[in-house]
Design a protein around this motif. Structure first.
Motif, short mmCIF file in Angstrom:
data_model
loop_
_atom_site.label_atom_id
_atom_site.label_comp_id
_atom_site.label_asym_id
_atom_site.label_seq_id
_atom_site.Cartn_x
_atom_site.Cartn_y
_atom_site.Cartn_z
N PHE A 120 0.83 -1.21 0.00
CA PHE A 120 0.00 0.00 0.00
C PHE A 120 0.87 1.26 0.00
N VAL A 124 0.47 4.00 -3.22
CA VAL A 124 -0.37 5.20 -3.17
C VAL A 124 0.41 6.50 -3.30
N LEU A 127 -0.10 8.71 -6.71
CA LEU A 127 -1.29 8.40 -7.51
C LEU A 127 -1.86 9.68 -8.13
N PRO A 133 -9.81 8.59 -3.38
CA PRO A 133 -9.80 7.71 -2.21
C PRO A 133 -11.22 7.45 -1.73
N TYR A 135 -8.83 3.91 -1.36
CA TYR A 135 -8.29 3.00 -2.36
C TYR A 135 -8.41 1.55 -1.89
N VAL A 137 -6.21 -1.47 -2.76
CA VAL A 137 -4.97 -1.87 -3.41
C VAL A 137 -4.87 -3.39 -3.38
N THR A 151 -6.34 5.31 2.72
CA THR A 151 -6.17 6.58 2.03
C THR A 151 -4.71 7.01 2.15
N ARG A 152 -4.33 7.98 1.33
CA ARG A 152 -2.96 8.47 1.37
C ARG A 152 -2.66 9.14 2.71
#
Length: 311
Positions: A120, A124, A127, A133, A135, A137, A151-152
């Protein structure tokens, strides 16, 4: 620093400089070398529970080449992570001893949860803005597939690793060349059951964007784009609709291994297992209700690199 990812099908090396902390959270790694060799370390593990001596030797040869490049580039830190095959094998100690002799550091046999989190992290960063988001993965390997939702900014929300991968599913089900309809149906049922278990554990159906990692995904995306040669820059962050993934999957499963090998973007070590890998991706999209997948060339290897960033 150097990162090595040793999976069921391939062993990969990344040598990179970490960015200056002042460059910000989205600053990329500065790549010095990326290498990949198909060694099929997980050959027969699903059936025998052991790593084959010839598979360990293939991995040793590739690792010796990586060790020479690491020395030549003057690397400060090395982290090697070994994943599904070496988790499952009863003779994992033989593999570990070989790595320490060849590389000078011990391999970390990471848990499925840690494998998912590293994937992950690698995926990310960077991206594109149109990848909304949260996401989902998915890292489709040779022996296992990791599902991670997050999420990031918030990081990983939930993660799980399940034992479906292109090598494991091929060895378990797809024996014909090409596989029969019954073999494909059996593989699809096995994959669907595992995907449903994963999606019961992580809220993948609530994600806005599916991000696909590893060679099965990037090869399917390259074929879907009708590329005449494998081009990482065109594959990275390409978005492919479900209908195209389903079409490529059906085509691959209908071909012999020799016919798949003739596809311009096909790595020779992937031709016999790509049908199963594509099937895993297709079933994930169906069960998660995803209309498209965004491919990423950055994955667990990049996550291993980022994990060496000073805190």
């Amino acid at each position: 620093m150097a990162a090595i990812d040793c999976g069921t099908n391939s062993i990969r090396l990344l040598v990179a400089d970490l960015p200056d902390p002042s460059a910000g959270p989205q600053a990329p790694l500065v790549d010095l070398a990326r290498r990949m060799e198909i060694v099929r370390l997980g050959q027969g593990v699903d059936r025998t529970g052991r790593l084959a001596p010839e598979a360990i030797e293939r991995t040793r040869v590739a690792l010796a080449g990586y060790a020479a490049e690491i020395d030549e580039l003057g690397v400060d830190r090395v982290r090697m992570c070994a994943t599904s095959a070496s988790r499952d094998a009863s003779n994992a100690a033989d593999f570990r001893a070989m790595v320490e002799r060849t590389l000078g550091v011990a391999p970390e046999v990471v848990s499925g949860d840690e494998e998912a989190r590293l994937s992950f992290t690698g995926a990310v960063r960077g991206l594109p803005a149109d990848a909304e988001p949260p996401y989902l993965v998915v890292d489709i390997g040779g022996g296992s597939t990791e599902f991670v939702v997050g999420t990031r900014d918030g990081g990983v929300q939930a993660a799980i690793s399940v034992d479906i991968g292109c090598v494991r599913m091929t060895e378990r089900h797809l024996h014909g060349d090409p596989p029969t309809a019954d073999e494909v149906a059996a593989a699809q049922a096995d994959i669907a059951a595992a995907v449903d278990r994963a999606l019961a554990a992580v809220p993948g159906r609530e994600a806005a964007t599916l991000v696909g990692l590893a060679g099965s995904v990037t090869t399917v995306v390259a074929i879907a784009q009708d590329l005449k040669e494998y081009d990482p820059e065109r594959i990275h962050h390409a978005r492919v609709p479900y209908e195209r993934v389903a079409g490529v999957t059906a085509d691959l499963l209908g071909r012999t291994a020799a016919q798949r090998l003739a596809i311009p973007v096909m790595h020779p070590g992937r031709a016999d297992v790509i049908g199963a890998g594509a099937l895993v991706l297709k079933v994930i999209m169906e069960r998660a209700g995803m209309s498209s997948v965004v491919a990423s060339e950055h994955d667990i290897l990049d996550g291993i690199a980022w994990s060496q960033q000073p805190v």
